[in-house]
Design a protein around this motif. Sequence first.
Motif, short mmCIF file in Angstrom:
data_model
loop_
_atom_site.label_atom_id
_atom_site.label_comp_id
_atom_site.label_asym_id
_atom_site.label_seq_id
_atom_site.Cartn_x
_atom_site.Cartn_y
_atom_site.Cartn_z
N TRP A 70 8.85 1.82 9.39
CA TRP A 70 8.01 2.24 8.28
C TRP A 70 7.61 3.69 8.41
CZ3 TRP A 70 6.43 -0.17 12.61
CH2 TRP A 70 5.23 0.21 13.22
N LEU A 128 10.16 -1.95 -9.11
CA LEU A 128 10.50 -1.36 -7.82
C LEU A 128 11.78 -2.00 -7.29
CD1 LEU A 128 6.90 -1.54 -6.37
CD2 LEU A 128 7.98 0.46 -7.40
N TRP A 184 4.48 -1.65 0.58
CA TRP A 184 4.29 -0.31 0.03
C TRP A 184 2.89 0.20 0.37
CZ3 TRP A 184 6.71 -4.29 -2.53
CH2 TRP A 184 8.02 -4.08 -2.97
N THR A 201 -0.18 2.96 -0.47
CA THR A 201 -0.75 3.83 -1.49
C THR A 201 -1.53 4.95 -0.80
OG1 THR A 201 -2.51 2.16 -1.66
CG2 THR A 201 -0.81 2.15 -3.36
N ILE A 209 2.90 5.62 -4.66
CA ILE A 209 3.40 5.13 -3.38
C ILE A 209 3.56 6.31 -2.43
CG2 ILE A 209 5.35 4.03 -2.21
CD1 ILE A 209 5.82 2.43 -4.78
N ILE A 255 6.33 3.25 2.92
CA ILE A 255 7.02 1.99 2.73
C ILE A 255 7.41 1.42 4.09
CG2 ILE A 255 9.31 3.07 2.51
CD1 ILE A 255 9.89 1.00 0.27
#
Length: 602
Positions: A489, A505, A524, A526, A582, A585
Amino acid sequence: MKSNQSQAAIIGGVLFLCLCLIITPAIAKNGSPKVAAPAGQQNVKGAGPITTQPADRTVMVGDTAVFSVVAFGNNSSGHLTYQWRKDGVNLVGKTSHSLFVINAQESDEGIYSVRVGNGALFVTSKDATLIVNYPPVNNAPTLDVIPDMEIAQDSGVQSINLTGISAGPNENQTISISAESSNPSLIPTPTVSYDSPDSSGILTFAPNYGVSGTATISVTVQDNGGTDFGGQNTVTREFNVFVSPAPEIVWLDDSNSPSFQTAGFRFRTFGNGSWLTGWIWSTNGNPAPYSGVEAHGSTHDQLHQHWFGDSADTLPVATNEHLFAYVYLDPVNTPSEIMIQWQTTDRSFEHRAYWGADLVTQWGTDNTASRRRMGDLPPAGQWVRLQIPASLVGLEGTSVSGMAFTTYGGKSTWDRIGKNGTLNPPEAEIVWLEDSDSASYQNAGYHFTLFGVNPWQGGWPWLDSNWDPAPYSGAEAHGSSHPQLHQHWFGDSTHTLPVFTNDILFAYVYLDPVNTPSEIMIQWQTPDRSFEHRAYWGADLIQGWGTNNTASRRRMGDLPPAGQWVKLQVPASSVGLEGAEISGIAFTTYGGRSTWDRAGKK
């Protein structure tokens, strides 16, 4: 006269004796009088009175109902006999002073009584009623009828509002909703966005590009009330989706087609024989032409083909278009392989698609645009439409000026060739992450990888074209393998992806067919540094993050097929990202080996 008096005396004595038997208390062996039956109780000439009558019984289904009777009296053996009855019919073997109705069911309901006897006479008890009650039965959940719909081929993502959702009248159980497609090759498994106990949800699906036909979508609402005693915990609504084909642009049909008439050359060959000019056109052959008045074909026990090229009437091919041809394979003399070759205006025939065995190996490189295997042979004995995405054979943005119809062994007949017109091109993909040089990755505040319970590691497992599988697009993919939890990630990227209402998405994934994961998840982030936006597929093994069936952990369905690149699509609304941005991820996997590529929105 004396004799008559004697007879009268005898009769009077008998009457007196009978009267004494009736009104004189019985004397026990010890000289004490027996207890007489209390007033109002049944007593038939020594059978004994019933002092306690069977009582009505009401029980729950499955419980035991007990009827009892208490009587006294005697017979020659000193015991009373009992025979229980239901609705006036003797119950075989039920001859005790108590009756046990075990595992009571509705069929056991009725009127029960018992006959108490002393060997010669009997007394019948009062009637007792058995009522068998059932616990509350789960009512079926509800979902409004979903009407059939017709859409055009390649029309992209479709969303349907699901309404009238409930656990049923007077029910308040937790609800879940799932959906299935009867034709996954046309419409893959739809996704459902729903939060219990809402009365509405959203069903989302997207037909595969380049195909048409009909699929039945089944939507099932299930509550957790169970099915005991005839209860219902599911309701399913089905509706049909008719995907209309894109219009066909026919380029070659009969010998008078401009593409054939204006060709610079026309040849045919059989085995190792010389090239022969012209084609074999048939009008009344077996089979009859699929369309028009003529078809074309050939037969031989080895390689045979017919082709033309350098046509002045070219066929321009645009992005996202599909090429097609109709073929009929002889069911008695079936070929081993068939191939179509397209010529472009630079006189190159390096655009090929084939079906069946890989016997025509002298041209091109397998699994490239110069020789792309499309699958097994189509069914013999019928006209079949072959369809080939132009992108797979390198023809997007070119013009076709010739074609070759190549067969190995057997007999093949061909007809009606061209391309599909595009009704609605696919929605443009906005790619946010593809390779290690993507702005989203380059501008991230951190990048980590995790395997099992080991410490976090900096960086990502980027994979180039030497990895199996090769990247879906670009120069790199990314992935990992581990028997337990593994993920990679990044977050806090300054190159954010804004998400708007109705956005979808997406990410591409490839699951190892030999070492397939149990679950995959996308998370995801933010800009508030929250990763509470998750979608997962497969088993629910990744615990500790979010709440199931909410935007923080939304199940999207079963695992996608292994051994191929699959596009995962998630409505932004189902993971709470509409109107958000976003900034990071995470690609999370439980067990097995997964490879990821090309993520963004559309």
